[in-house]
Enzyme design. Structure first.
Site, PDB file in Angstrom:
ATOM      1  N   ASP A 159      65.803  -3.718  -2.067  1.00  0.00           N
ATOM      2  CA  ASP A 159      65.900  -2.460  -2.815  1.00  0.00           C
ATOM      3  C   ASP A 159      66.864  -2.623  -3.991  1.00  0.00           C
ATOM      4  O   ASP A 159      66.613  -2.145  -5.101  1.00  0.00           O
ATOM      5  CB  ASP A 159      66.377  -1.346  -1.874  1.00  0.00           C
ATOM      6  CG  ASP A 159      65.570  -1.339  -0.586  1.00  0.00           C
ATOM      7  OD1 ASP A 159      64.439  -0.856  -0.607  1.00  0.00           O
ATOM      8  OD2 ASP A 159      66.064  -1.864   0.434  1.00  0.00           O
ATOM      9  N   HIS A 187      67.041   1.890   4.660  1.00  0.00           N
ATOM     10  CA  HIS A 187      65.935   1.189   3.992  1.00  0.00           C
ATOM     11  C   HIS A 187      64.654   1.969   4.285  1.00  0.00           C
ATOM     12  O   HIS A 187      63.887   1.646   5.181  1.00  0.00           O
ATOM     13  CB  HIS A 187      65.819  -0.258   4.504  1.00  0.00           C
ATOM     14  CG  HIS A 187      64.558  -0.922   4.018  1.00  0.00           C
ATOM     15  ND1 HIS A 187      64.341  -1.247   2.704  1.00  0.00           N
ATOM     16  CD2 HIS A 187      63.423  -1.281   4.667  1.00  0.00           C
ATOM     17  CE1 HIS A 187      63.141  -1.780   2.572  1.00  0.00           C
ATOM     18  NE2 HIS A 187      62.560  -1.812   3.742  1.00  0.00           N
TER      19      HIS A 187
HETATM   20  P1  NAX Z   1      53.901 -10.078   9.599  1.00  0.00           P
HETATM   21  O1  NAX Z   1      53.096  -9.158  10.452  1.00  0.00           O
HETATM   22  O2  NAX Z   1      53.221 -10.953   8.609  1.00  0.00           O
HETATM   23  O3  NAX Z   1      54.784 -11.021  10.516  1.00  0.00           O
HETATM   24  C1  NAX Z   1      55.511 -10.546  11.595  1.00  0.00           C
HETATM   25  C2  NAX Z   1      55.601 -11.663  12.609  1.00  0.00           C
HETATM   26  O4  NAX Z   1      56.459 -11.240  13.645  1.00  0.00           O
HETATM   27  C3  NAX Z   1      54.243 -11.991  13.241  1.00  0.00           C
HETATM   28  O5  NAX Z   1      54.023 -13.393  13.177  1.00  0.00           O
HETATM   29  C4  NAX Z   1      54.403 -11.502  14.682  1.00  0.00           C
HETATM   30  O6  NAX Z   1      53.670 -12.294  15.600  1.00  0.00           O
HETATM   31  C5  NAX Z   1      55.906 -11.654  14.865  1.00  0.00           C
HETATM   32  N1  NAX Z   1      56.482 -10.863  15.947  1.00  0.00           N
HETATM   33  C6  NAX Z   1      56.174  -9.609  16.353  1.00  0.00           C
HETATM   34  N2  NAX Z   1      56.903  -9.244  17.400  1.00  0.00           N
HETATM   35  C7  NAX Z   1      57.736 -10.283  17.665  1.00  0.00           C
HETATM   36  C8  NAX Z   1      58.735 -10.511  18.645  1.00  0.00           C
HETATM   37  N3  NAX Z   1      59.013  -9.603  19.577  1.00  0.00           N
HETATM   38  N4  NAX Z   1      59.385 -11.687  18.601  1.00  0.00           N
HETATM   39  C9  NAX Z   1      59.114 -12.627  17.691  1.00  0.00           C
HETATM   40  N5  NAX Z   1      58.147 -12.472  16.754  1.00  0.00           N
HETATM   41  C10 NAX Z   1      57.473 -11.315  16.743  1.00  0.00           C
HETATM   42  O7  NAX Z   1      54.977  -9.140   8.904  1.00  0.00           O
HETATM   43  P2  NAX Z   1      55.908  -9.445   7.639  1.00  0.00           P
HETATM   44  O8  NAX Z   1      55.181  -9.056   6.401  1.00  0.00           O
HETATM   45  O9  NAX Z   1      56.444 -10.824   7.743  1.00  0.00           O
HETATM   46  O10 NAX Z   1      57.043  -8.342   7.833  1.00  0.00           O
HETATM   47  C11 NAX Z   1      57.925  -8.398   8.930  1.00  0.00           C
HETATM   48  C12 NAX Z   1      58.799  -7.158   8.995  1.00  0.00           C
HETATM   49  O11 NAX Z   1      59.580  -7.022   7.829  1.00  0.00           O
HETATM   50  C13 NAX Z   1      58.040  -5.844   9.146  1.00  0.00           C
HETATM   51  O12 NAX Z   1      58.687  -5.056  10.127  1.00  0.00           O
HETATM   52  C14 NAX Z   1      58.188  -5.211   7.783  1.00  0.00           C
HETATM   53  O13 NAX Z   1      58.064  -3.808   7.836  1.00  0.00           O
HETATM   54  C15 NAX Z   1      59.577  -5.665   7.421  1.00  0.00           C
HETATM   55  N6  NAX Z   1      59.974  -5.587   6.000  1.00  0.00           N
HETATM   56  C16 NAX Z   1      61.255  -5.256   5.723  1.00  0.00           C
HETATM   57  C17 NAX Z   1      61.748  -5.217   4.427  1.00  0.00           C
HETATM   58  C18 NAX Z   1      63.178  -4.869   4.159  1.00  0.00           C
HETATM   59  O14 NAX Z   1      63.548  -4.796   2.985  1.00  0.00           O
HETATM   60  N7  NAX Z   1      64.028  -4.653   5.155  1.00  0.00           N
HETATM   61  C19 NAX Z   1      60.845  -5.483   3.275  1.00  0.00           C
HETATM   62  C20 NAX Z   1      59.616  -6.255   3.638  1.00  0.00           C
HETATM   63  C21 NAX Z   1      58.998  -5.885   4.959  1.00  0.00           C
HETATM   64  O15 NAX Z   1      58.224  -4.719   4.779  1.00  0.00           O
END
Ligand code: NAX
Length: 336
Positions: A159, A187
């Protein structure tokens, strides 16, 4: 050669994982002299993908990358870890309410907090990226009573960077000259991108905006309220709309920058935004993880004190605080 630093990445097979790992292994996070060991965690169904990611990491022949472990067992992933970047979280599925998402992810972060407490190095630094990042960080922190609360943070750097980029585009100024941006709060859409303190080569951005419009003070303010704040608040949704996928490379870049500055140092005469445990600064009571301006030096951060807050800013900051309290209410059974 320095001793390697153990770094855990959860959700390593996901899109942010794919963008962040190569940056870390290349030395962008901890510098060109610091070897690293990567401990990559993802769910059982993502292990094949993770094997492919490890193959690509090997094929880069990074000179700083000493070892890569892939696993679906958090105990292995968190063993002796010194930096934990918690990205893995459940995405919001169709029809799922925000409250349900908070609870589903809360369960993940309470378990991971407990395991960090048990297996991680005592000085581990934690960055939560998985959403809702602030509340997830609070849950992990509360479930890790033997670790230092100050070592838990959530990511607001994306952000922060988005806000700087909007100013650079608006005023045709180089990014490196834009200093002292702040994003207060959660966030989420309630965050408050605050440019009241932002400077370009020592001049307030606010004054430059006004000057640009031939001293019509209201025009600068109108742009801030109608364009700048909502654009930054809604940038994540705009990226999803355009790309069909949520921000990944920019999120990975922000995670690298957050950890880099925390572990090494933020720039002289500037600050960065980190979500950290509130301590009463700026009237935000203890008990939430909130975005603040901080300066960092070799693993320690300090909240910048004494900034003036406008009436508009105060309104936004309180709204974001209230949202965090609501989120906390949904997961209070997970906070020990
Ligand atoms: P993806 O869905 O591409 O990847 C997430 C990965 O996490 C998957 O491979 C899944 O298998 C794995 N996963 C799920 N549960 C798990 C667990 N209990 N233990 C270990 N691995 C697990 O998502 P991605 O685009 O990489 O985003 C990940 C997260 O970042 C989401 O929650 C998203 O909302 C968040 N974000 C946060 C941002 C921030 O500024 N704080 C910005 C970007 C993003 O939106």
């Amino acid at each position: 050669m320095k001793a390697p630093v153990r770094i855990t990445i959860t959700g390593a097979a996901g899109q942010i994982g794919y963008a962040v790992l190569f940056r870390i292994a290349n030395g962008d996070m901890l510098g060109p002299e610091q070897p690293v060991i990567l401990q990559l965690l993802d769910l059982p169904q993502a292990q094949q993908m993770l094997r492919g990611v490890r193959m690509e990491l090997e094929d880069c022949a990074f000179s700083l990358l000493q070892q890569v472990t892939i696993t679906d067992d958090p105990k292995i992933a968190f063993q002796d870890t010194e930096i934990a970047i918690l990205i893995g979280a459940r995405p919001r599925s169709k029809g799922m309410e925000r409250k349900d998402l908070i609870e589903a992810n809360g369960a993940i972060f309470s378990e991971q907090g407990k395991l960090l407490n048990q297996y991680a190095a005592r000085h581990v630094k934690v960055l939560v990226v998985g959403n809702p990042a602030n509340t997830n960080a609070l849950i992990a922190m509360k479930n890790a009573p033997d670790l230092e609360p100050r070592n838990f943070s959530a990511m607001m750097r994306l952000d922060h960077n988005r806000a700087i980029a909007q100013i650079a585009l608006k005023l045709f100024q180089p990014i490196r000259d834009i200093k002292k941006m702040v994003i207060w709060g959660n966030h989420s859409g309630t965050q408050y991108p605050d440019l009241d303190h932002a400077e370009i080569r020592g001049r307030l951005v606010r004054d430059i905006l006004t000057y640009q419009r031939e001293n019509e003070t209201s025009v600068g303010q109108e742009w801030i309220e109608r364009e700048f704040i909502p654009t930054v608040q809604n940038r994540g949704a705009a990226v999803i709309e355009a790309r069909g996928l949520s921000s990944a490379a920019s999120a990975a870049n922000a995670a690298v920058a957050h950890m880099h500055d925390w572990m090494l140092s933020s720039h002289h005469n500037d600050w960065v935004t980190m979500s950290v445990p509130s301590d009463g600064s700026y009237g935000i009571p203890e008990g939430v993880i909130y975005g603040f301006p901080v300066t960092c030096k070799q693993g320690l951060y300090q909240i910048v004190q004494g900034l003036g807050i406008s009436a508009l800013g105060r309104k936004h900051m309180e709204e974001s605080y209230r949202e965090l309290i609501e989120e906390r209410e949904h997961v209070k059974h997970l906070l020990r």
